[in-house]
Design a protein around this motif. Sequence first.
Motif, PDB file in Angstrom:
ATOM      1  N   LEU A 124       0.966  -1.097   0.038  1.00  0.00           N
ATOM      2  CA  LEU A 124       0.011  -0.108  -0.405  1.00  0.00           C
ATOM      3  C   LEU A 124       0.428   0.994  -0.242  1.00  0.00           C
ATOM      4  O   LEU A 124       1.469   1.135   1.096  1.00  0.00           O
ATOM      5  CB  LEU A 124      -0.703  -0.089   1.186  1.00  0.00           C
ATOM      6  CG  LEU A 124      -1.832   1.364   1.813  1.00  0.00           C
ATOM      7  CD1 LEU A 124      -3.006   1.820   0.095  1.00  0.00           C
ATOM      8  CD2 LEU A 124      -2.721   1.296   2.926  1.00  0.00           C
ATOM      9  N   ILE A 125       0.751   2.061  -0.691  1.00  0.00           N
ATOM     10  CA  ILE A 125       1.560   2.912  -1.601  1.00  0.00           C
ATOM     11  C   ILE A 125       0.876   4.169  -1.277  1.00  0.00           C
ATOM     12  O   ILE A 125      -0.339   4.341  -1.680  1.00  0.00           O
ATOM     13  CB  ILE A 125       2.550   3.545  -2.666  1.00  0.00           C
ATOM     14  CG1 ILE A 125       3.448   2.126  -3.244  1.00  0.00           C
ATOM     15  CG2 ILE A 125       3.162   4.500  -2.881  1.00  0.00           C
ATOM     16  CD1 ILE A 125       3.781   1.881  -3.845  1.00  0.00           C
ATOM     17  N   LEU A 126       1.420   5.638   0.088  1.00  0.00           N
ATOM     18  CA  LEU A 126       0.931   6.664   0.103  1.00  0.00           C
ATOM     19  C   LEU A 126       1.554   7.907  -0.007  1.00  0.00           C
ATOM     20  O   LEU A 126       2.536   7.510   0.676  1.00  0.00           O
ATOM     21  CB  LEU A 126      -0.161   5.922   1.638  1.00  0.00           C
ATOM     22  CG  LEU A 126      -1.134   5.665   2.192  1.00  0.00           C
ATOM     23  CD1 LEU A 126      -1.098   5.170   3.491  1.00  0.00           C
ATOM     24  CD2 LEU A 126      -2.710   5.364   0.535  1.00  0.00           C
ATOM     25  N   LEU A 127       0.887   7.813  -0.434  1.00  0.00           N
ATOM     26  CA  LEU A 127       1.770   9.871  -1.192  1.00  0.00           C
ATOM     27  C   LEU A 127       0.839  11.127  -0.408  1.00  0.00           C
ATOM     28  O   LEU A 127      -0.296  11.500  -0.449  1.00  0.00           O
ATOM     29  CB  LEU A 127       2.030   9.962  -2.446  1.00  0.00           C
ATOM     30  CG  LEU A 127       2.618   8.307  -3.240  1.00  0.00           C
ATOM     31  CD1 LEU A 127       1.635   8.417  -4.238  1.00  0.00           C
ATOM     32  CD2 LEU A 127       3.863   9.101  -4.001  1.00  0.00           C
ATOM     33  N   GLY A 128       2.493  11.513   0.362  1.00  0.00           N
ATOM     34  CA  GLY A 128       1.791  13.056   0.865  1.00  0.00           C
ATOM     35  C   GLY A 128       0.857  13.774  -0.437  1.00  0.00           C
ATOM     36  O   GLY A 128       0.805  14.016  -1.495  1.00  0.00           O
ATOM     37  N   PRO A 129       0.365  15.702   0.223  1.00  0.00           N
ATOM     38  CA  PRO A 129       0.372  15.330   1.569  1.00  0.00           C
ATOM     39  C   PRO A 129      -0.857  14.172   2.902  1.00  0.00           C
ATOM     40  O   PRO A 129      -1.566  13.984   1.954  1.00  0.00           O
ATOM     41  CB  PRO A 129       0.130  16.949   1.815  1.00  0.00           C
ATOM     42  CG  PRO A 129      -1.305  17.409   0.373  1.00  0.00           C
ATOM     43  CD  PRO A 129      -0.558  15.760  -0.383  1.00  0.00           C
ATOM     44  N   PHE A 130      -0.174  14.574   3.816  1.00  0.00           N
ATOM     45  CA  PHE A 130      -1.397  13.823   5.308  1.00  0.00           C
ATOM     46  C   PHE A 130      -1.768  15.206   5.870  1.00  0.00           C
ATOM     47  O   PHE A 130      -3.206  14.753   6.347  1.00  0.00           O
ATOM     48  CB  PHE A 130      -0.704  13.131   5.652  1.00  0.00           C
ATOM     49  CG  PHE A 130       0.675  11.492   4.921  1.00  0.00           C
ATOM     50  CD1 PHE A 130      -0.319  10.628   4.871  1.00  0.00           C
ATOM     51  CD2 PHE A 130       1.645  12.436   4.053  1.00  0.00           C
ATOM     52  CE1 PHE A 130       0.352   9.663   4.643  1.00  0.00           C
ATOM     53  CE2 PHE A 130       2.317  10.580   3.673  1.00  0.00           C
ATOM     54  CZ  PHE A 130       1.790   9.362   2.979  1.00  0.00           C
ATOM     55  N   VAL A 131      -0.670  15.972   6.268  1.00  0.00           N
ATOM     56  CA  VAL A 131      -1.488  16.929   7.220  1.00  0.00           C
ATOM     57  C   VAL A 131      -1.145  17.988   6.346  1.00  0.00           C
ATOM     58  O   VAL A 131      -0.261  18.549   6.130  1.00  0.00           O
ATOM     59  CB  VAL A 131      -0.073  17.141   8.715  1.00  0.00           C
ATOM     60  CG1 VAL A 131      -1.260  18.709   8.991  1.00  0.00           C
ATOM     61  CG2 VAL A 131      -0.207  16.041   9.624  1.00  0.00           C
ATOM     62  N   ASP A 132      -2.502  18.069   4.973  1.00  0.00           N
ATOM     63  CA  ASP A 132      -1.664  19.499   4.178  1.00  0.00           C
ATOM     64  C   ASP A 132      -2.193  20.718   4.754  1.00  0.00           C
ATOM     65  O   ASP A 132      -3.412  21.476   4.535  1.00  0.00           O
ATOM     66  CB  ASP A 132      -3.084  19.047   3.308  1.00  0.00           C
ATOM     67  CG  ASP A 132      -2.807  20.068   1.993  1.00  0.00           C
ATOM     68  OD1 ASP A 132      -1.975  20.632   1.818  1.00  0.00           O
ATOM     69  OD2 ASP A 132      -4.345  20.183   0.960  1.00  0.00           O
ATOM     70  N   SER A 133      -0.851  21.901   4.532  1.00  0.00           N
ATOM     71  CA  SER A 133      -0.829  22.886   4.857  1.00  0.00           C
ATOM     72  C   SER A 133      -1.570  24.011   4.136  1.00  0.00           C
ATOM     73  O   SER A 133      -1.937  25.065   4.722  1.00  0.00           O
ATOM     74  CB  SER A 133       0.448  23.457   4.532  1.00  0.00           C
ATOM     75  OG  SER A 133       0.907  23.416   3.224  1.00  0.00           O
ATOM     76  N   GLU A 134      -2.336  23.558   3.011  1.00  0.00           N
ATOM     77  CA  GLU A 134      -3.190  24.181   2.058  1.00  0.00           C
ATOM     78  C   GLU A 134      -4.816  23.880   2.609  1.00  0.00           C
ATOM     79  O   GLU A 134      -5.497  24.523   2.324  1.00  0.00           O
ATOM     80  CB  GLU A 134      -3.125  23.582   0.797  1.00  0.00           C
ATOM     81  CG  GLU A 134      -2.321  24.476   0.088  1.00  0.00           C
ATOM     82  CD  GLU A 134      -1.913  24.169  -1.033  1.00  0.00           C
ATOM     83  OE1 GLU A 134      -3.125  23.961  -2.274  1.00  0.00           O
ATOM     84  OE2 GLU A 134      -0.665  24.100  -2.021  1.00  0.00           O
ATOM     85  N   HIS A 135      -5.408  22.968   3.789  1.00  0.00           N
ATOM     86  CA  HIS A 135      -6.641  22.601   4.073  1.00  0.00           C
ATOM     87  C   HIS A 135      -6.503  24.032   4.872  1.00  0.00           C
ATOM     88  O   HIS A 135      -5.604  24.442   5.660  1.00  0.00           O
ATOM     89  CB  HIS A 135      -6.114  21.036   5.251  1.00  0.00           C
ATOM     90  CG  HIS A 135      -7.483  20.911   5.528  1.00  0.00           C
ATOM     91  ND1 HIS A 135      -8.387  21.609   6.659  1.00  0.00           N
ATOM     92  CD2 HIS A 135      -8.109  19.659   5.182  1.00  0.00           C
ATOM     93  CE1 HIS A 135      -9.322  21.023   7.437  1.00  0.00           C
ATOM     94  NE2 HIS A 135      -9.752  19.669   5.818  1.00  0.00           N
ATOM     95  N   PRO A 136      -8.185  24.126   4.296  1.00  0.00           N
ATOM     96  CA  PRO A 136      -8.808  26.005   5.025  1.00  0.00           C
ATOM     97  C   PRO A 136      -8.383  25.302   7.064  1.00  0.00           C
ATOM     98  O   PRO A 136      -7.993  26.403   7.293  1.00  0.00           O
ATOM     99  CB  PRO A 136     -10.570  25.180   5.323  1.00  0.00           C
ATOM    100  CG  PRO A 136     -10.742  24.646   4.032  1.00  0.00           C
ATOM    101  CD  PRO A 136      -9.368  24.058   3.469  1.00  0.00           C
ATOM    102  N   ILE A 190      -6.337  23.724   8.703  1.00  0.00           N
ATOM    103  CA  ILE A 190      -4.878  24.333   9.184  1.00  0.00           C
ATOM    104  C   ILE A 190      -3.962  25.610   8.693  1.00  0.00           C
ATOM    105  O   ILE A 190      -3.329  25.680   9.397  1.00  0.00           O
ATOM    106  CB  ILE A 190      -3.515  23.012   7.720  1.00  0.00           C
ATOM    107  CG1 ILE A 190      -4.504  21.336   8.264  1.00  0.00           C
ATOM    108  CG2 ILE A 190      -2.608  23.098   8.236  1.00  0.00           C
ATOM    109  CD1 ILE A 190      -4.134  21.361  10.022  1.00  0.00           C
ATOM    110  N   ARG A 191      -5.237  25.899   7.254  1.00  0.00           N
ATOM    111  CA  ARG A 191      -4.186  27.665   7.275  1.00  0.00           C
ATOM    112  C   ARG A 191      -4.482  28.816   8.370  1.00  0.00           C
ATOM    113  O   ARG A 191      -3.915  29.696   8.279  1.00  0.00           O
ATOM    114  CB  ARG A 191      -4.433  28.163   5.626  1.00  0.00           C
ATOM    115  CG  ARG A 191      -4.003  28.832   5.118  1.00  0.00           C
ATOM    116  CD  ARG A 191      -4.223  28.803   3.670  1.00  0.00           C
ATOM    117  NE  ARG A 191      -6.011  29.134   3.215  1.00  0.00           N
ATOM    118  CZ  ARG A 191      -6.418  28.354   2.956  1.00  0.00           C
ATOM    119  NH1 ARG A 191      -5.903  26.905   1.836  1.00  0.00           N
ATOM    120  NH2 ARG A 191      -7.911  28.212   2.387  1.00  0.00           N
ATOM    121  N   LYS A 192      -5.430  28.148   8.633  1.00  0.00           N
ATOM    122  CA  LYS A 192      -5.717  29.183   9.271  1.00  0.00           C
ATOM    123  C   LYS A 192      -6.004  29.730  10.960  1.00  0.00           C
ATOM    124  O   LYS A 192      -5.882  30.168  11.933  1.00  0.00           O
ATOM    125  CB  LYS A 192      -7.932  28.929   9.550  1.00  0.00           C
ATOM    126  CG  LYS A 192      -7.805  29.690   8.231  1.00  0.00           C
ATOM    127  CD  LYS A 192      -9.882  29.858   8.232  1.00  0.00           C
ATOM    128  CE  LYS A 192     -10.270  30.198   6.531  1.00  0.00           C
ATOM    129  NZ  LYS A 192     -11.784  29.899   6.857  1.00  0.00           N
TER     130      LYS A 192
END
Length: 621
Positions: free
Chosen positions: A391-403, A405-407
Amino acid sequence: MEGEIKEEFNRSGFTLDNEEEILKKCLTFCINYNLKPSDLVSSWEVYYLNRQLDESTVQNAEMDGFLLHLQTEQKEAVLKEEPNLYVYSSKDVDMILNDEEEDVKEVIPGTPTDKTLRLDSEPFDSTVKSNGNGYSSGKPSKLVTPFGRRTDKFVVKFNINNLPDTENGDNKHAHENLEDDIIKRVHPRTKCSLVVHGSGPEPGCRFMYDRIEDRFNALENRVRRHAALLSSSGLYEEPMDPTIASQRNVFAVGMICCEGEGHLNDKSILLQNSVEHSGGQRVRLDLNKLSQFSIFPGQIVGVEGHNPSGHCLIASKVVDSVPSSASPDEDLHPAKKQALDQEIQSTDSTYTQKDISMLIASGPFTTTDNLLFEPLTELLAYASRKPPQLLILLGPFVDSEHPEIRKGTVDRSFDEIFHMEIIRRLQDYVEYMGSDAHVLIVPSTRDANHDFVFPQPAFEIHPPNLKHQITSLTNPGIFAANQVRVGCCTVDILRQLSREEMSRNLKDGTPSDRMSRLANHILSQRSFYPLYPPAEDIPLDFSLAPEALYFTSVPDILILPSDMKYFVKVLSLGGGSEGEEQMKCICINPGRLAKGEGGGTFVELNYHGGADKMNASIIGI
């Protein structure tokens, strides 16, 4: 301005169907949205790629959709300039009305209930659990999320099947009963071996210390390496200085550059040569005699031509790829190799055929309206039904562009979110599936909890007793699973190349597959990131293991996640001259697992020895 718009379209390789009508509409777009003709055509290229249009002709029927695309771009630009601006929707009103009474009450923490324990003990239940569980970062809500309201959970959007008929019969039933709510524990196939190749930066490394000298040396080494490979192939002459005036044809190797800022055009193409042959000088490159080419800034090419005046090299041929016969032997030039899985099975040496089954998914792994990570839960539920070897999972995991996370509205640190929402779920998955399950994770520069640098070190994770089942890879990275070489890079290089590429195809008039051409640039340049200068949002650091960006031989599988439309393509490289072996590579863009408030796509791949024997499906979630 209409003439400039037409010229920009023609320069980018597009023709206009109903010219007068289209130019009038494009002129209106430029006036209304304050766009230059070059900006308008750049937006059209993005629209053209996202819609996967086959022809390079601008149709009048596409103008309405193009207008909506421009409006969306303008809206995103406004929101980026005013980050505190929020657009309310009916969903917000419903949440306010439903949670009005709960907001007044003070939340008193209590002991875990049996319900909470039950939820944690069933990590792969695909039903939405937004009430009372520990996965939510916001207030408890009585509403079912938009992701939970979807009707079709798993839909096969695209399939390539090159397996024999005897195997096809088994694969016909591969996607049946995907809506089955009962998750049965099924043991995976034989455990795969995993060996990581490469010399990427180590976790905890220092960065932001690159110097001009580091950049110069990295670019110079690229030109020298390319020139050596072309010379060793025996198909071309020794490289010479193309800046010297001469009437006879010469062969030169250098890097494509753009004169000044902006995109490449016919009059701004420069060829920067190596220090060895011309002291690093640049010369103007004239490609008007060529009917077919595809170039971008940072591309290393070989050019045959003559320079009668000493100021302009008139090209008669451009060589943009290294012949397969010139690929160095890895045994003679060994890269640093590190075996992260030290319990490689003894059966690895007995493999007569390279077989591997894998699921490939790229982040974000949660929708933009919450941090419940529901798409990841659904993916793990699917993996538990149809267990892959890897199982290959590629980031982002904690996305810096998530609303959220960004706020900065979350009440947990980024590391806590990563370990509680991602690593804990993966630990539960491998424990649930047994010792044969294996997970590989690759970071992204968009990960808020990781180093913002490229190339990027692997995650520092220390899962207890599971270090041989959960492996972290550098970005970019190359590994071998059951002797199948796989390369992956989470930087969206395909989208960045699409913005900078300049191409011409006047040979037969048929439009080429642009996505295949962009992916082929990665293989022909033997580099995960051949673009230079890099995009503004890419923290390229040449002091950190620049060799990590290059690969000596073409991998069997190349994974390039992108915001552009998902695809699985078989790329061919070489075979242009007699005696040259043609190599094939499966290039995969799995898309994003979460798109906005809904689900995205992932890829299921069964590889049986080569690109001609594989089954690949793109599945919408």
